[in-house]
Design an enzyme around this catalytic site. Structure first.
Site, mmCIF file in Angstrom:
data_model
loop_
_atom_site.group_PDB
_atom_site.id
_atom_site.type_symbol
_atom_site.label_atom_id
_atom_site.label_comp_id
_atom_site.label_asym_id
_atom_site.label_seq_id
_atom_site.Cartn_x
_atom_site.Cartn_y
_atom_site.Cartn_z
ATOM 1 N N ASP A 53 0.815 -1.219 0.000
ATOM 2 C CA ASP A 53 0.000 0.000 0.000
ATOM 3 C C ASP A 53 0.850 1.271 0.000
ATOM 4 O OD1 ASP A 53 -2.472 -1.236 -0.175
ATOM 5 O OD2 ASP A 53 -2.695 -1.385 1.994
ATOM 6 N N LYS A 79 -5.335 -3.594 -6.764
ATOM 7 C CA LYS A 79 -5.851 -2.729 -5.710
ATOM 8 C C LYS A 79 -7.038 -1.928 -6.256
ATOM 9 C CE LYS A 79 -3.135 -3.754 -2.281
ATOM 10 N NZ LYS A 79 -3.697 -4.150 -0.997
ATOM 11 N N ARG A 83 -2.438 0.422 -9.555
ATOM 12 C CA ARG A 83 -1.670 1.526 -8.984
ATOM 13 C C ARG A 83 -0.346 1.790 -9.674
ATOM 14 N NH1 ARG A 83 -3.125 0.519 -2.590
ATOM 15 N NH2 ARG A 83 -5.133 1.588 -2.709
ATOM 16 N N ARG A 126 -5.276 6.232 -2.222
ATOM 17 C CA ARG A 126 -3.820 6.320 -2.060
ATOM 18 C C ARG A 126 -3.161 7.075 -3.225
ATOM 19 N NH1 ARG A 126 -3.006 3.769 2.544
ATOM 20 N NH2 ARG A 126 -4.242 1.926 3.009
ATOM 21 N N LYS A 150 -12.491 6.999 1.244
ATOM 22 C CA LYS A 150 -12.386 5.591 1.628
ATOM 23 C C LYS A 150 -11.577 5.410 2.915
ATOM 24 C CE LYS A 150 -11.077 1.004 0.349
ATOM 25 N NZ LYS A 150 -10.787 0.049 -0.657
#
Length: 171
Positions: A53, A79, A83, A126, A150
């Site tokens: 992450d 994800k 990403r 993210r 989120k």
């Protein structure tokens, strides 16, 4: 892992105090401190397979510093967004060359420039927070930034409290 996004600002000439982090935590993402220290000094190869992450924030951080190579990246593809490809697309907007392979990502040291078009969130919290690091360099726009809801709905309000000039519409 959300602390990594705020702590990154400390390495980019800001002053952020983060309280109540457990130094004995078994959470894999706490390696960000070691990784930021390394990337702020030089180009490094880092394994992120146990802290996947952190990928977006590490890529943005590397882009703002000396670049880096990140191995163990294959799970980034599954994800909230893909990403590694999302960050490749967004970092290109500020002049950063990113090479995405099956299980590694290379962020080349590049001459940064103000993005000519808005960043896109790829509907990924993210990605939004990672791209916000570029506020230390440029006025930026991130479309669909409400993806932060989120995991950290008050992220931009907290950045404002830290003195970062932020204008946002999260509706």
């Amino acid at each position: 892992s959300n602390s990594a996004f705020l702590d990154a600002f400390n390495y980019l000439s800001c002053n952020v105090k983060i309280n109540n982090l457990n130094p004995y935590s078994l959470q894999g993402d706490k390696v960000y401190i070691d990784y930021f220290n390394k990337l702020s000094k030089d180009y490094y190869e880092l394994d992120i397979s146990n802290c996947i992450d952190l990928g977006p924030v590490l890529f943005a951080f590397a882009a703002l510093n000396h670049g880096g190579k990140f191995t163990g990246t294959s799970r980034l593809k599954i994800k909230e967004s893909n990403r590694d490809l999302a960050m490749k697309e967004e970092l290109a907007k500020v002049g950063v060359e990113v090479i995405v392979n099956d299980n590694d990502v290379i962020v080349n040291k590049s001459l940064l420039h103000k993005p000519l078009v808005p960043f896109d969130s790829h509907n990924d919290h993210r990605i939004v927070m990672a791209l916000s690091l570029f506020l230390t360099q440029f006025d930026i726009q991130i479309n669909n930034a409400n993806a932060i809801n989120k995991s950290y709905p008050y992220y931009f309000k907290d950045l404002e409290k830290l003195g970062v000039d932020v204008t946002y519409d999260l509706n």
